[in-house]
Each structure stands twice: as structure tokens, then as C-alpha cells.
Design a protein around this motif. Structure first.
Motif, mmCIF file in Angstrom:
data_model
loop_
_atom_site.group_PDB
_atom_site.id
_atom_site.type_symbol
_atom_site.label_atom_id
_atom_site.label_comp_id
_atom_site.label_asym_id
_atom_site.label_seq_id
_atom_site.Cartn_x
_atom_site.Cartn_y
_atom_site.Cartn_z
ATOM 1 N N ASN A 16 0.834 -1.205 0.000
ATOM 2 C CA ASN A 16 0.000 0.000 0.000
ATOM 3 C C ASN A 16 0.862 1.246 0.000
ATOM 4 O O ASN A 16 0.554 2.228 -0.672
ATOM 5 N N ARG A 17 1.957 1.207 0.768
ATOM 6 C CA ARG A 17 2.866 2.363 0.785
ATOM 7 C C ARG A 17 3.469 2.581 -0.591
ATOM 8 O O ARG A 17 3.573 3.714 -1.072
ATOM 9 N N ASN A 18 3.869 1.516 -1.247
ATOM 10 C CA ASN A 18 4.437 1.633 -2.598
ATOM 11 C C ASN A 18 3.397 2.155 -3.577
ATOM 12 O O ASN A 18 3.692 2.972 -4.441
ATOM 13 N N VAL A 19 2.178 1.702 -3.430
ATOM 14 C CA VAL A 19 1.102 2.173 -4.311
ATOM 15 C C VAL A 19 0.862 3.650 -4.089
ATOM 16 O O VAL A 19 0.688 4.419 -5.038
ATOM 17 N N VAL A 20 0.867 4.088 -2.834
ATOM 18 C CA VAL A 20 0.660 5.507 -2.521
ATOM 19 C C VAL A 20 1.790 6.337 -3.119
ATOM 20 O O VAL A 20 1.563 7.388 -3.708
ATOM 21 N N VAL A 21 3.034 5.868 -3.000
ATOM 22 C CA VAL A 21 4.174 6.597 -3.561
ATOM 23 C C VAL A 21 4.053 6.657 -5.077
ATOM 24 O O VAL A 21 4.282 7.702 -5.689
ATOM 25 N N GLU A 22 3.669 5.549 -5.706
ATOM 26 C CA GLU A 22 3.504 5.546 -7.157
ATOM 27 C C GLU A 22 2.372 6.479 -7.577
ATOM 28 O O GLU A 22 2.471 7.176 -8.575
ATOM 29 N N ASP A 25 3.636 9.977 -7.508
ATOM 30 C CA ASP A 25 4.452 10.235 -8.698
ATOM 31 C C ASP A 25 3.563 10.400 -9.928
ATOM 32 O O ASP A 25 3.780 11.284 -10.755
ATOM 33 N N ASP A 26 2.559 9.539 -10.021
ATOM 34 C CA ASP A 26 1.643 9.632 -11.155
ATOM 35 C C ASP A 26 0.880 10.955 -11.124
ATOM 36 O O ASP A 26 0.672 11.582 -12.157
ATOM 37 N N ASP A 27 0.458 11.392 -9.930
ATOM 38 C CA ASP A 27 -0.253 12.655 -9.801
ATOM 39 C C ASP A 27 0.627 13.824 -10.228
ATOM 40 O O ASP A 27 0.176 14.725 -10.933
ATOM 41 N N GLU A 28 1.888 13.805 -9.801
ATOM 42 C CA GLU A 28 2.813 14.895 -10.186
ATOM 43 C C GLU A 28 3.052 14.879 -11.681
ATOM 44 O O GLU A 28 3.049 15.930 -12.330
ATOM 45 N N ASP A 29 3.249 13.706 -12.230
ATOM 46 C CA ASP A 29 3.462 13.588 -13.665
ATOM 47 C C ASP A 29 2.220 14.051 -14.419
ATOM 48 O O ASP A 29 2.301 14.798 -15.398
ATOM 49 N N ARG A 32 1.997 17.816 -14.260
ATOM 50 C CA ARG A 32 2.940 18.443 -15.199
ATOM 51 C C ARG A 32 2.407 18.384 -16.634
ATOM 52 O O ARG A 32 2.474 19.367 -17.369
ATOM 53 N N ARG A 33 1.884 17.239 -17.013
ATOM 54 C CA ARG A 33 1.335 17.104 -18.368
ATOM 55 C C ARG A 33 0.145 18.036 -18.568
ATOM 56 O O ARG A 33 0.012 18.666 -19.620
ATOM 57 N N ARG A 34 -0.722 18.131 -17.584
ATOM 58 C CA ARG A 34 -1.885 19.015 -17.676
ATOM 59 C C ARG A 34 -1.443 20.474 -17.784
ATOM 60 O O ARG A 34 -1.998 21.238 -18.578
ATOM 61 N N ASP A 35 -0.451 20.863 -16.985
ATOM 62 C CA ASP A 35 0.045 22.242 -17.040
ATOM 63 C C ASP A 35 0.628 22.559 -18.404
ATOM 64 O O ASP A 35 0.374 23.628 -18.969
ATOM 65 N N ARG A 36 1.420 21.615 -18.938
ATOM 66 C CA ARG A 36 2.004 21.829 -20.268
ATOM 67 C C ARG A 36 0.903 21.936 -21.321
ATOM 68 O O ARG A 36 0.957 22.776 -22.218
ATOM 69 N N ASN A 37 -0.098 21.081 -21.204
ATOM 70 C CA ASN A 37 -1.211 21.128 -22.149
ATOM 71 C C ASN A 37 -1.975 22.437 -22.033
ATOM 72 O O ASN A 37 -2.341 23.042 -23.048
#
Length: 124
Positions: A16-22, A25-29, A32-37
Motif C-alpha cells: 500500500n505504501r508503494n502504491v501511494v508513492v507511485e 508520482d503519477d499525480d505529479e506527472d 505536469r502534463r496538464r500544465d504543459r497542455n
């Protein structure tokens, strides 16, 4: 069998901790993609507005130019008619005198030209 459950619960917590960390990371990524778009969309809209504005300016410029050319056509058509009449008067006279030219109403033709000039047209 109780110990196995403890191990399973510990490993589940780690997963669960690994999933939360992933997910972070996915949220930040994703962010970033949304901001660039969003920035790309803004640039695209600005370019589109600029093109539209330039097109409207060109249309207005061409309309003005067209109006001037229409006035020039009217003036040249009157001039052509006058010259045709002058030519026919000269060709029709056997004496080749200017007396037949006096039959043409020059004052009326000149008055037409002066009213056209007063409307703001420029003679080319």
C-alpha cells in the motif's frame, strides 16, 4: 497460522505504501502534463485570435481598396464616354471644326466630375 496473517498484513501495508508513492508520482506527472497542455492551449488560442484579427484587418483594407477602385471605374467610364463622343463628333464632321464639339454638354460632364471629386475620391 496466525503468524502468516501478520506477515501478510505487513506485506500488504508495504504494498500500500508503494502504491501511494507511485500514485503521488503519477499525480505529479499528470499535473505536469496538464500544465504543459494548458499552456499549449493558451498559446494556440492567442495565435488563433491574432490570425483572426489580421484577417479582419486585411478584409477592411481590401474593402477600402475596392471602394476606391469602383470610384475609379466610374470616373474612367465617364471619361471614356466623353472621349467617344468627342471622337464621333470629330469623325462625323466634314469640316473638322470644333463647332460640333460645342454640341456636347461639357459643363454637365465637368459638373459630374466635380461632384465625384467632392465625395472624397481621388483622381488617379
Amino acid at each position: 497460522m496466525a503468524p502468516k496473517n501478520k506477515e501478510n498484513s505487513n506485506s500488504t501495508k508495504k504494498k500500500n505504501r508503494n502504491v501511494v508513492v507511485e500514485e503521488d508520482d503519477d499525480d505529479e506527472d499528470y499535473r505536469r502534463r496538464r500544465d504543459r497542455n494548458n499552456q499549449a492551449v493558451k498559446r494556440s488560442r492567442v495565435k488563433s485570435k491574432l490570425r483572426t484579427q489580421q484577417t479582419l484587418e486585411r478584409v477592411n483594407q481590401l474593402k477600402t481598396e475596392n471602394e476606391l477602385l469602383e470610384e475609379k471605374i466610374k470616373m474612367l467610364t465617364k471619361e471614356l464616354g466623353f472621349l467617344k463622343d468627342l471622337f464621333l463628333a470629330h469623325a462625323g464632321s466634314n469640316q473638322h471644326t470644333l463647332s460640333t464639339i460645342q454640341d456636347i454638354d461639357l459643363n454637365a460632364l465637368l459638373a459630374d466630375d466635380s461632384t465625384t471629386s467632392q465625395k472624397g475620391t481621388t483622381r488617379f
